[in-house]
Design a protein around this motif. Structure first.
Motif, PDB file in Angstrom:
ATOM      1  N   LEU C 156       0.857  -1.157   0.000  1.00 14.74           N
ATOM      2  CA  LEU C 156       0.000   0.000   0.000  1.00 14.74           C
ATOM      3  C   LEU C 156       0.899   1.213   0.000  1.00 14.74           C
ATOM      4  N   PHE C 157       0.752   2.039  -1.020  1.00 18.04           N
ATOM      5  CA  PHE C 157       1.598   3.214  -1.021  1.00 18.04           C
ATOM      6  C   PHE C 157       0.838   4.472  -0.626  1.00 18.04           C
ATOM      7  N   GLN C 158      -0.466   4.383  -0.655  1.00 18.56           N
ATOM      8  CA  GLN C 158      -1.266   5.544  -0.277  1.00 18.56           C
ATOM      9  C   GLN C 158      -2.223   5.097   0.809  1.00 18.56           C
ATOM     10  N   GLN C 159      -2.154   5.704   1.944  1.00 20.16           N
ATOM     11  CA  GLN C 159      -3.011   5.296   3.056  1.00 20.16           C
ATOM     12  C   GLN C 159      -4.381   5.962   3.017  1.00 20.16           C
ATOM     13  N   ASP C 160      -4.449   7.106   2.329  1.00 18.21           N
ATOM     14  CA  ASP C 160      -5.690   7.873   2.425  1.00 18.21           C
ATOM     15  C   ASP C 160      -6.612   7.722   1.224  1.00 18.21           C
ATOM     16  N   SER C 161      -6.349   6.729   0.343  1.00 22.02           N
ATOM     17  CA  SER C 161      -7.240   6.549  -0.796  1.00 22.02           C
ATOM     18  C   SER C 161      -7.166   5.099  -1.250  1.00 22.02           C
ATOM     19  N   ASP C 166      -4.257   5.444  -6.487  1.00 21.51           N
ATOM     20  CA  ASP C 166      -2.809   5.230  -6.436  1.00 21.51           C
ATOM     21  C   ASP C 166      -2.295   4.671  -7.769  1.00 21.51           C
ATOM     22  N   LEU C 167      -2.694   3.449  -8.102  1.00 16.49           N
ATOM     23  CA  LEU C 167      -2.090   2.768  -9.252  1.00 16.49           C
ATOM     24  C   LEU C 167      -2.727   3.122 -10.596  1.00 16.49           C
ATOM     25  N   ALA C 168      -4.071   3.179 -10.640  1.00 14.74           N
ATOM     26  CA  ALA C 168      -4.704   3.452 -11.934  1.00 14.74           C
ATOM     27  C   ALA C 168      -4.383   4.857 -12.423  1.00 14.74           C
ATOM     28  N   ALA C 169      -4.011   5.745 -11.497  1.00 15.63           N
ATOM     29  CA  ALA C 169      -3.605   7.088 -11.920  1.00 15.63           C
ATOM     30  C   ALA C 169      -2.453   7.008 -12.922  1.00 15.63           C
ATOM     31  N   HIS C 170      -1.544   6.062 -12.714  1.00 14.02           N
ATOM     32  CA  HIS C 170      -0.443   5.884 -13.671  1.00 14.02           C
ATOM     33  C   HIS C 170      -0.979   5.485 -15.039  1.00 14.02           C
ATOM     34  N   TRP C 220      -3.361  -4.131  -4.950  1.00 14.63           N
ATOM     35  CA  TRP C 220      -2.348  -4.008  -3.894  1.00 14.63           C
ATOM     36  C   TRP C 220      -2.114  -5.331  -3.160  1.00 14.63           C
ATOM     37  N   LEU C 221      -2.792  -6.367  -3.599  1.00 15.50           N
ATOM     38  CA  LEU C 221      -2.739  -7.637  -2.863  1.00 15.50           C
ATOM     39  C   LEU C 221      -2.191  -8.763  -3.726  1.00 15.50           C
ATOM     40  N   ALA C 222      -1.293  -8.459  -4.627  1.00 11.55           N
ATOM     41  CA  ALA C 222      -0.765  -9.487  -5.523  1.00 11.55           C
ATOM     42  C   ALA C 222       0.615  -9.939  -5.059  1.00 11.55           C
ATOM     43  N   PRO C 223       0.895 -11.227  -5.160  1.00 17.70           N
ATOM     44  CA  PRO C 223       2.182 -11.742  -4.662  1.00 17.70           C
ATOM     45  C   PRO C 223       3.356 -11.383  -5.561  1.00 17.70           C
ATOM     46  N   VAL C 224       3.081 -11.028  -6.781  1.00 14.59           N
ATOM     47  CA  VAL C 224       4.153 -10.683  -7.713  1.00 14.59           C
ATOM     48  C   VAL C 224       3.921  -9.269  -8.230  1.00 14.59           C
ATOM     49  N   LYS C 225       5.017  -8.626  -8.580  1.00 14.06           N
ATOM     50  CA  LYS C 225       4.912  -7.283  -9.128  1.00 14.06           C
ATOM     51  C   LYS C 225       4.831  -7.387 -10.643  1.00 14.06           C
ATOM     52  N   ILE C 226       3.732  -6.956 -11.204  1.00 12.23           N
ATOM     53  CA  ILE C 226       3.563  -6.970 -12.658  1.00 12.23           C
ATOM     54  C   ILE C 226       3.241  -5.552 -13.102  1.00 12.23           C
ATOM     55  N   ARG C 227       3.925  -5.137 -14.137  1.00 14.23           N
ATOM     56  CA  ARG C 227       3.693  -3.831 -14.759  1.00 14.23           C
ATOM     57  C   ARG C 227       3.684  -4.103 -16.256  1.00 14.23           C
ATOM     58  N   GLN C 228       2.580  -4.571 -16.777  1.00 14.89           N
ATOM     59  CA  GLN C 228       2.567  -4.982 -18.177  1.00 14.89           C
ATOM     60  C   GLN C 228       1.375  -4.400 -18.905  1.00 14.89           C
TER      61      GLN C 228
END
Lengths: 336, 336, 336, 336
Positions: C156-161, C166-170, C220-228
């Motif tokens: 979790l990188f953002q506690q207040d939202s 957080d992620l879909a903004a990218h 935010w709950l995935a065991p692997v980091k995927i950026r695809q």
């Protein structure tokens, strides 16, 4: 229709039988194996094909035009010799024979009897290796600098010889096909680990007159299966990963440009590395073994030398023998 | 507070400076480099740190307790010797020196002056290598059979020596840390490809008395960056892939069980391969270099020998020298 | 020289500070953070830079020309508004604000005060996304069919939202940059799993008038980091894997050719798939954030609109708001 | 010996025929296909097996005990109904039928005639999915949070239906097997891209009463083949990558521990992520289809319900129908 007898239905035999069933102009007539359970499996999958415990019955049969030998290495020479003497065309699983002397005898005998002698250097017929040869031929890689191959996995596929005769045979066959220059020497290091009676790990270096270098790591004791060959060229470099399901061959527009400046005071070599795009050519999905049986059929029908003929098989066996000798002599460079 | 002078702000120096800024009990006092543009960059990033063209000014300064040498290999001995003679503790980028004689002199000198001499064998401090050592110590792999490492990429990081002194130094340092047994001989093959004046591809085999084998492939002319080490053990096998972002160390529950049956008629070895689960231990993300500067600080504060001391550096240099000699003598096995 | 005050030294702030130190024409003058320990770390790494607990002191300072806001989302509007009203140029970490109303107010205010307002849509400045835009512009992919992105990891990188902000903004920022057409509606499904108070998994579909479709999986709950991200085009298709260290963008010469035959009896569509080569363009290694600070500096110096201006930030926030609303209404399609 | 007639020798039929040849207690008696060229290929590979253009001749034959239907979806109901009415046991390629009504009729009919009705949900029989079910049963993952699957590639395997009926049928069958809870609603978004007459990209969300969520991305227009399922659990998380040759299932000791603190002033959830080891269980290499034909034979011999019976097939078809309806209604949530 070329009538084929298959000797050996162990690890590789079933693959050959399956491909023969799909090869036009050929038909699988008989299968021989010393084990009854294998013959039962063969009979079940190939209804109507004769089976025999005794290979010689198949070899001697008048109903057979060509013999495929897919048995342990130690029996290659005896079976192939009998088949050639019986006037049959012969396709032998790699390596051709267990010694250069035996291999040379088979080559001479086949010439004498005017039958086709072919060795199943399977990878030479793979889409990937064919594509690599084409890239080299078109000058895409520039002058070749080195070949480095890693062929490792867990498991013993040949009980009667060491890892060099099993795995390095593939690499040397590929090298023999891709590289026109002839090597001048071979050296090898390796070990018999974990109580094995034959070497199960080995490192082989093949030396050429012009500085070009090939190195092969073969290993039966690796936890992961790796089949990766790197080919360095002056213009581009290539990685051939046979385990990649989609892009087996990747060509990197990377290389070295250098510029020698002769300064009064000192000599300086300015090296600049080129780092560019990568591309992966599309490879068709034809099974290599389908092209092997096709080539065997065509060579017989056309009365011509097959691509991987006895001479290619002999060259590979000669290098295998030299590598084994170097292994026994602390890695000493053995001239070819 | 240990006041540190950093000599060399080229490729590795900035990493050392950045880690020093985060190391408690240490402060970066001065940076020396022969190039003004590098000193400008250093000054910009490290406001308040003194800079100097002349390394000797830093080495001689009374404000400096310890010197870090991150310069080309050819200058290690001269700079380190001066620093030790000035009574400074010294941390040197690997390899320790360009000859075993020079390395041994530094070791003796540091002992004589009672200062800490440490070599930056960075990988020894990585979470991955620390975890591997722990797996070995706990008997997880069983008796070790072999180590095989591939460390290849495109690019020249050392202009004044060959690829062995640059890349194999890492592998030999890792081996020296992981393997308690001492090697008995080294052999190497390699080539100067593409017009380079130093070898840019090399294959090194390190031999041990008990049959255990290490092999290293180092290469500056590869299109892909590979940092992969396979460690074969009797119980389990391990792959350490330093390029894997998430699971650098994978332990395979694979191995060999064999059973020798002494038959009247013949000896047969029955081999069975074990193929089981794989697991990848969690590794913390601490940067190895942060542990290097920490160890240097602790060794100074504790007046104790650092983990990678001058003796370790000397052992690595001795093997590098032997590998280079083997390279010159057609791969002849050089006793250590 | 543009004098910059940085507000926020948590996760992203140190990266901004590091890049500012290397940006010509800019200098980091002051750092504010509400936590003293972070200010200590900042002071240690950036000697000579003023620090403050109170952001307003930095914002109000006459020594500051531009303010960078790298604080939690909930504080963006307040801090940015104060900075703009103080006549400072402002760069804000994405997303611009926590509501479209707030975002629009900032845009209007910046126009009114004639200061630069820029949002740190970092990925828009990455070599990969720049290369993709160029491929699209040159017609390399043909008409675009769809964009599918997976951006998942543990943490979790953002506690207040929630994960969307957080992620879909990218993803939405990348889409806004790559796709010229404007979307017409947004729908989203998701859940608050494992007791979280905000959604930690969400699936967002962005609809366009012409049938073009974008879909984003953020988690935010995935065991692997995927950026695809996969981009399907009529001519070619592309995979952008941000986790790949060497080939982040791969372009596949694959596509669909079809041919409608109007038979008397029946309509038949004959589809043929093209499967060709793959290529991966070389990407330079410039850090995206270095281009962000460069663009900010250039926009200020040139008195011009930055690439990712307030308007872009507002468009992204508008879609985020619509996605969140759809999430509350069982995935109903929300018109934009 | 169960005598089997195979209807359909297109894409999947040859795989079924090959596995039947290796299944004890079963023998392949006849093969029907409407295309003569396919029958030729079948005859060549399976000497001695009768072939027929007319499926009804096989279905009606007294020499046939069981029928396998491997034809296009639109013909499943008609062929299976005829076979059941002829008193044959039936195994049908997934999905069971093209509508829930048809599927339900087949289920009722089979019960009425007391014949086995089985649907070939192949993946349920794969070593990977069996291992995952076992991990779930043993509580290894803890409470399940979500399932996310991506099943994409280039190519159309079903001409008479959309990508949901082709690819999502696999995912729903796996979900039906792994998850004991029954879903309450389905929603879907998708598109007909590149001029196709059926949807070739779709995103399906399956909703459960307890917040558990499944999402499936299916796509016929993707440049790469991906078969990856992530299963999030409270204790551990799992990635099932069917394209990985060696480690298809990876279990991550990662999860979320949280602690709700009820502060007077405000509620704060403190989340801590656990990041631990990964392990990949060893999977045996048995082909899933071999287990399918084995299960069919055993269910017939044992007069018992097969694992993937008509009821399972009906559940999957019901969800497929709901997904398609949601697709037509802008992603509206369709109750099951």
């Amino acid at each position: 229709m070329i009538r084929v007898g298959l000797i050996g239905y162990g690890y590789w035999g079933p693959n050959l039988a399956r491909n023969l069933a799909d090869t036009d102009d050929m038909c699988l007539q008989a299968i021989a194996d010393t084990r009854a359970d294998r013959l039962d499996a063969a009979a079940r999958r190939h209804a109507g094909v004769a089976t025999a415990i005794d290979a010689m019955r198949v070899i001697a049969s008048d109903d057979i035009d060509a013999v495929i030998v897919a048995t342990p290495l130690g029996t290659h020479h005896r079976l192939a010799k009998a088949a050639i003497e019986a006037g049959k065309h012969v396709l032998i699983e790699k390596p051709l024979a267990s010694s250069a002397r035996d291999a040379a005898e088979l080559v001479a005998l086949a010439a004498d009897r005017d039958v086709r002698l072919m060795v199943d250097h399977t990878f030479v017929y793979s889409s990937a290796v064919v594509a690599i040869r084409s890239l080299i031929d078109r000058g895409h890689l520039g002058d070749l600098l080195y070949v480095d191959s890693v062929r490792i996995n867990l498991g013993l596929f040949q009980q009667d010889s060491n890892v060099i005769w099993d795995l390095a045979a593939h690499d040397l066959a590929i090298m023999d096909y891709l590289i026109d220059a002839r090597p001048v020497a071979v050296s090898a290091n390796g070990a018999r680990l974990a109580g094995f009676q034959h070497e199960n790990i080995a490192y082989i270096t093949v030396h050429f007159a012009n500085g070009f270098l090939c190195h092969f790591h073969v290993n039966w004791l690796a936890p992961v299966k790796i089949r990766q060959m790197v080919i360095g060229g002056q213009q581009r470099m290539l990685v051939y990963n046979d385990m990649d399901p989609s892009e087996k061959v990747r060509v990197y527009d990377k290389g070295v440009d250098f510029d020698v400046k002769d300064d009064q005071a000192r000599r300086q070599i300015l090296v600049s590395y080129r780092t560019g795009d990568m591309f992966a050519p599309h490879l068709d999905r034809t099974e290599a073994l389908a092209r092997v049986t096709r080539e065997f059929a065509d060579a017989i029908a056309g009365r011509r030398t097959p691509l991987t003929d006895g001479a290619a098989g002999l060259r590979v066996v000669t290098m295998l023998e030299a590598a084994e000798r170097s292994l026994r002599e602390e890695g000493r460079r053995i001239a070819l």
